[in-house]
Write an enzyme that holds these catalytic residues in place. Structure first.
Site, PDB file in Angstrom:
ATOM      1  N   TRP A 129       0.815  -1.236   0.012  1.00 15.57           N
ATOM      2  CA  TRP A 129       0.082  -0.069  -0.024  1.00 15.57           C
ATOM      3  C   TRP A 129       0.776   1.258   0.053  1.00 15.57           C
ATOM      4  O   TRP A 129       0.440   2.262  -0.691  1.00 15.57           O
ATOM      5  CB  TRP A 129      -1.045  -0.034   1.150  1.00 15.57           C
ATOM      6  CG  TRP A 129      -2.107  -0.908   0.841  1.00 15.57           C
ATOM      7  CD1 TRP A 129      -2.312  -2.136   1.425  1.00 15.57           C
ATOM      8  CD2 TRP A 129      -3.210  -0.810  -0.246  1.00 15.57           C
ATOM      9  NE1 TRP A 129      -3.517  -2.613   0.871  1.00 15.57           N
ATOM     10  CE2 TRP A 129      -3.638  -1.942  -0.400  1.00 15.57           C
ATOM     11  CE3 TRP A 129      -3.237   0.043  -1.375  1.00 15.57           C
ATOM     12  CZ2 TRP A 129      -4.965  -2.136  -0.936  1.00 15.57           C
ATOM     13  CZ3 TRP A 129      -4.201  -0.014  -2.219  1.00 15.57           C
ATOM     14  CH2 TRP A 129      -5.041  -1.308  -2.012  1.00 15.57           C
ATOM     15  N   ASP A 182      -0.844   6.764   6.711  1.00 18.00           N
ATOM     16  CA  ASP A 182      -2.343   6.094   6.183  1.00 18.00           C
ATOM     17  C   ASP A 182      -2.539   4.916   7.310  1.00 18.00           C
ATOM     18  O   ASP A 182      -1.522   4.080   7.341  1.00 18.00           O
ATOM     19  CB  ASP A 182      -1.992   5.368   4.926  1.00 18.00           C
ATOM     20  CG  ASP A 182      -3.062   4.459   4.431  1.00 18.00           C
ATOM     21  OD1 ASP A 182      -3.837   3.940   5.278  1.00 18.00           O
ATOM     22  OD2 ASP A 182      -2.814   4.058   3.359  1.00 18.00           O
ATOM     23  N   LYS A 233     -11.825  -1.590   6.872  1.00 19.13           N
ATOM     24  CA  LYS A 233     -11.170  -2.620   7.379  1.00 19.13           C
ATOM     25  C   LYS A 233     -11.476  -2.854   9.001  1.00 19.13           C
ATOM     26  O   LYS A 233     -11.599  -3.681   9.261  1.00 19.13           O
ATOM     27  CB  LYS A 233      -9.576  -2.398   7.323  1.00 19.13           C
ATOM     28  CG  LYS A 233      -9.155  -2.171   5.970  1.00 19.13           C
ATOM     29  CD  LYS A 233      -8.195  -3.249   5.364  1.00 19.13           C
ATOM     30  CE  LYS A 233      -8.014  -3.237   3.584  1.00 19.13           C
ATOM     31  NZ  LYS A 233      -7.347  -1.965   3.306  1.00 19.13           N
TER      32      LYS A 233
HETATM   33  C1  PLP Z   1      -6.843  -1.585   1.971  1.00 18.74           C
HETATM   34  C2  PLP Z   1      -6.025  -0.269   1.891  1.00 18.74           C
HETATM   35  C3  PLP Z   1      -5.934   0.887   1.061  1.00 18.74           C
HETATM   36  C4  PLP Z   1      -6.764   0.983  -0.143  1.00 18.74           C
HETATM   37  O1  PLP Z   1      -7.942   1.745   0.200  1.00 18.74           O
HETATM   38  P1  PLP Z   1      -9.173   1.932  -0.723  1.00 18.74           P
HETATM   39  O2  PLP Z   1     -10.208   2.539  -0.102  1.00 18.74           O
HETATM   40  O3  PLP Z   1      -9.452   0.793  -1.489  1.00 18.74           O
HETATM   41  O4  PLP Z   1      -8.628   2.904  -1.816  1.00 18.74           O
HETATM   42  C5  PLP Z   1      -4.865   2.026   1.382  1.00 18.74           C
HETATM   43  N1  PLP Z   1      -4.165   1.643   2.367  1.00 18.74           N
HETATM   44  C6  PLP Z   1      -4.023   0.677   3.215  1.00 18.74           C
HETATM   45  C7  PLP Z   1      -3.183   0.524   4.364  1.00 18.74           C
HETATM   46  C8  PLP Z   1      -4.950  -0.387   2.914  1.00 18.74           C
HETATM   47  O5  PLP Z   1      -4.881  -1.621   3.831  1.00 18.74           O
END
Ligand code: PLP
Length: 370
Positions: A110, A180, A204
């Site tokens: 990611w 993030d 998540k």
């Molecule tokens: C799943 C994930 C993403 C992607 O997110 P989207 O909402 O599908 O754009 C980005 N960063 C991390 C750390 C993730 O686990």
């Protein structure tokens, strides 16, 4: 109102995302699809301009700040476009026209997706990359090549695919720290005051897909360009309290229910962390006690409490493991399509008994196949 009984298969859902949600919240969601208590309308048909929804947003902003121990120097936004939109939206505000590069860490799948998006907007330096070690570990502080005058530092707190998690805050306090936290948001307490901006999509750990939470210092965007599209300008979104256009009313409402669940049923982030640690200890224990039959991907000091990624002796056995697990009621255990293997995600909504059952299944499977 008669509610359908909880689905037992939900309890054994180890999906990497969208992740499992607590049953008590699903029951409330089911009720709200027909009629939100006290309102009488379906959550799918309530105006985002209603006083009721303004109160939902206000309560959720306050709940998130309170869970995180942040004061009103921080603003909470509910945006669309997922975490992926933040990969671009952030540099558009903080990197466009910059002379010095922003520092990015490349620690896995990611963070690797965030890099090219930032490069489209402005100069970027990779302050550490785990590519040569196959993203099996995270850097120590001494390995980070950070610039004291970078516009910001960007990293991913929990690499969801590889199962790597930072167990400390990175970087110096003079460079704005951006993180993030999509896959470990509200899973544990943290020193969140040290971050200038945190983003996390809901799907998540804290709700359904469709909404992304951004928590940022109010002074962060003082020098952002004036020519941004309004939708992509944090200041415009903040001034509108996330109701600049039609927001994902349903997803935001579910995140509100999760925030109440975290506060009232779990007892806050420290209590959530204790539960999450017990789940992770149990599953890593199952790997470590298997005499190498299950081989964890992550270096032991960087193991994620949220995503346990591991391999079996052969891909054929991994395939068999996933099928046998599915037949036994466990779902979501196949590793991310980019690296394969097995991944058990232990998000907030997954309960300890589910992990106990999985550990038992793993012991039986290894005994039968070693
Ligand atoms: C799943 C994930 C993403 C992607 O997110 P989207 O909402 O599908 O754009 C980005 N960063 C991390 C750390 C993730 O686990």
């Amino acid at each position: 109102m008669d509610l359908i009984p909880a689905n037992p298969l939900n309890r054994l859902n180890f999906s990497g995302g969208p992740g499992v949600l607590p049953e008590s919240v699903l029951q409330q969601v089911q009720e709200a699809i027909i009629a939100v208590p006290g309102v009488g309308l379906s959550i799918l048909g309530i105006s985002h301009r209603s006083d009721w929804f303004a109160a939902v947003v206000a309560e959720l902003e306050a709940n998130i700040l309170s869970l995180m121990g942040l004061d009103t120097n921080y603003r909470v936004l509910f945006l669309q476009g997922g975490a992926t939109q933040q990969f671009s939206m952030l540099p558009m505000s903080l990197l466009a026209g910059a002379e010095r590069p922003a520092d990015y860490l490349h620690t896995g799948y990611w963070s690797g997706k965030a890099l090219p998006e930032a490069r489209r907007v402005g100069p970027v330096r990779v302050a550490w990359s785990g590519e040569s070690c196959g993203f099996a570990q995270l850097p120590g502080d001494a390995e980070l090549d950070l610039q004291p005058d970078a516009p910001y530092l960007h990293y991913v707190s929990n690499e969801t695919v590889e199962g790597l998690q930072f167990h400390r805050v990175l970087g110096g306090d003079r460079v704005p720290r951006i993180c993030d936290m999509s896959s470990d948001f509200l899973s544990a307490p943290g020193d969140f005051k040290r971050f200038s901006l945190i983003y996390a999509h809901a799907q998540k750990n804290i709700g359904p897909a469709g909404v992304t939470v951004v928590v940022h210092r109010k002074d962060l965007f003082a020098a952002a360009p004036d020519n941004l599209p309004g939708f992509l300008d944090y200041r415009a979104q903040g001034a509108a309290h996330s109701i600049l256009n039609t927001p994902p009313v349903f997803a935001i409402y579910v995140v509100l229910l999760i925030s109440r669940w975290l506060r009232d049923e779990i007892g806050g982030l420290a209590a959530m962390d204790r539960i999450n640690r017990r789940k992770a200890e149990l599953l890593y224990g199952a790997l470590d006690d298997s005499d190498g039959f299950y081989h964890g991907r992550a270096a032991s000091g960087d193991r994620s409490l949220m995503n346990v990624a591991f391999n079996l002796p052969t891909p054929a056995l991994e395939h068999e493991f996933v099928s046998a697990a599915l037949a036994a009621g466990f779902s979501g255990l196949a590793g991310h399509r980019s690296i394969g293997g097995i991944r058990a995600s232990l998000y907030n909504g997954l309960q300890l008994p589910a992990v106990e059952q999985l550990a038992g299944f793993m012991a039986d499977f290894s005994a039968a196949h070693r």
